[in-house]
Scaffold this active site. Structure first.
Site, PDB file in Angstrom:
ATOM      1  N   SER A   7      77.524  -1.154 -38.402  1.00  0.00           N
ATOM      2  CA  SER A   7      78.633  -2.061 -38.638  1.00  0.00           C
ATOM      3  C   SER A   7      79.469  -2.159 -37.359  1.00  0.00           C
ATOM      4  O   SER A   7      78.957  -2.601 -36.331  1.00  0.00           O
ATOM      5  CB  SER A   7      79.456  -1.594 -39.842  1.00  0.00           C
ATOM      6  OG  SER A   7      80.280  -2.632 -40.323  1.00  0.00           O
ATOM      7  N   ASP A  47      72.560  -8.303 -46.706  1.00  0.00           N
ATOM      8  CA  ASP A  47      73.893  -7.818 -46.351  1.00  0.00           C
ATOM      9  C   ASP A  47      74.937  -8.881 -46.685  1.00  0.00           C
ATOM     10  O   ASP A  47      74.892  -9.994 -46.157  1.00  0.00           O
ATOM     11  CB  ASP A  47      73.932  -7.487 -44.849  1.00  0.00           C
ATOM     12  CG  ASP A  47      75.144  -6.653 -44.460  1.00  0.00           C
ATOM     13  OD1 ASP A  47      76.190  -6.791 -45.121  1.00  0.00           O
ATOM     14  OD2 ASP A  47      75.042  -5.890 -43.488  1.00  0.00           O
ATOM     15  N   HIS A  80      74.671  -3.969 -47.098  1.00  0.00           N
ATOM     16  CA  HIS A  80      75.252  -3.490 -45.842  1.00  0.00           C
ATOM     17  C   HIS A  80      74.770  -2.086 -45.466  1.00  0.00           C
ATOM     18  O   HIS A  80      74.662  -1.761 -44.290  1.00  0.00           O
ATOM     19  CB  HIS A  80      76.780  -3.512 -45.935  1.00  0.00           C
ATOM     20  CG  HIS A  80      77.463  -3.307 -44.621  1.00  0.00           C
ATOM     21  ND1 HIS A  80      77.169  -4.064 -43.499  1.00  0.00           N
ATOM     22  CD2 HIS A  80      78.418  -2.421 -44.230  1.00  0.00           C
ATOM     23  CE1 HIS A  80      77.919  -3.659 -42.477  1.00  0.00           C
ATOM     24  NE2 HIS A  80      78.674  -2.662 -42.895  1.00  0.00           N
TER      25      HIS A  80
END
Length: 212
Positions: A77, A152, A184
């Protein structure tokens, strides 16, 4: 520092594979007060990357056995964004990167979250450009593995797909590991385990390390 083992077990696993692992909370991270967190306003890239480099150099000064000729960086991320940025901007320091679910175009990310850091894109377009690795794809000189869940719903897979397209257009070799039916973060234990093993093999190969 939070007394929470959940954020350290992957680092511990990589340490058990023979890596020296350094985890750094640079400017912008919580726990040190509002002024520290606001250091990254309008620039999510420069100060954060500088702190990673400074911490690495300090660690090497305190531990001369660290091999600074074989340094990798990995993250997910925001950490994936930082990992990609590191090999793009500081290939003299970072020799390989694994970028999981990276934000590569800040204009594609959650509005309420991104505007609190970079302001409105119409008012600060330069801030969005300054923090978007996709615009720096042509500068890649180091091995890079991109990992992204195709389902995601936080950092859309378009981030990695567009970044990969820009790298390909610039003639910059890289690797992409797509994760079907994954949001995610991988929820399937087998996928999560094999994804880490894939990263391990990539880093060993990219850094010229002997595989046990």
């Amino acid at each position: 520092v939070a007394a929470n083992w959940q954020h350290s077990y992957v680092s511990q696993w990589f340490a058990e594979q023979g890596f020296a692992v350094l985890v750094v909370d640079g400017r912008g991270t919580p726990g040190r007060g509002p002024a520290w967190e606001r250091e990254i306003y309008l620039d999510l890239a420069g100060p954060v990357l500088e702190d990673q480099v400074s911490a690495l150099q300090a660690a090497a000064a305190a531990n001369p056995s660290l091999d600074l000729t074989r340094v990798a960086i990995r993250g997910w991320s925001f950490g994936g964004f930082l990992a990609a940025l590191a090999v793009l901007r500081r290939p003299d320091v970072f020799h390989a990167a694994v970028a999981g679910a990276p934000v590569t175009d800040q204009r594609l990310y959650d509005t309420h979250w991104r505007e609190r850091h970079l302001g409105h894109p119409d008012e600060h377009p330069e801030a969005y450009d300054r923090c978007s690795p996709i615009l720096e794809a042509a500068s890649l000189r180091r091995p890079l593995l991109l990992v992204h869940g195709l389902a995601d719903d936080n950092v859309f897979a378009a981030h990695t797909l567009r970044f990969s397209a820009a790298l390909l257009a610039a003639g910059r070799p890289h690797e992409v590991l797509p994760l079907p039916r994954t949001t995610h973060m991988p929820a399937d234990e087998a996928v999560a385990e094999n994804m880490l093993l894939h990263q391990l093999e990539f880093l060993q190969r990219s850094l010229g390390l002997e595989r046990p």
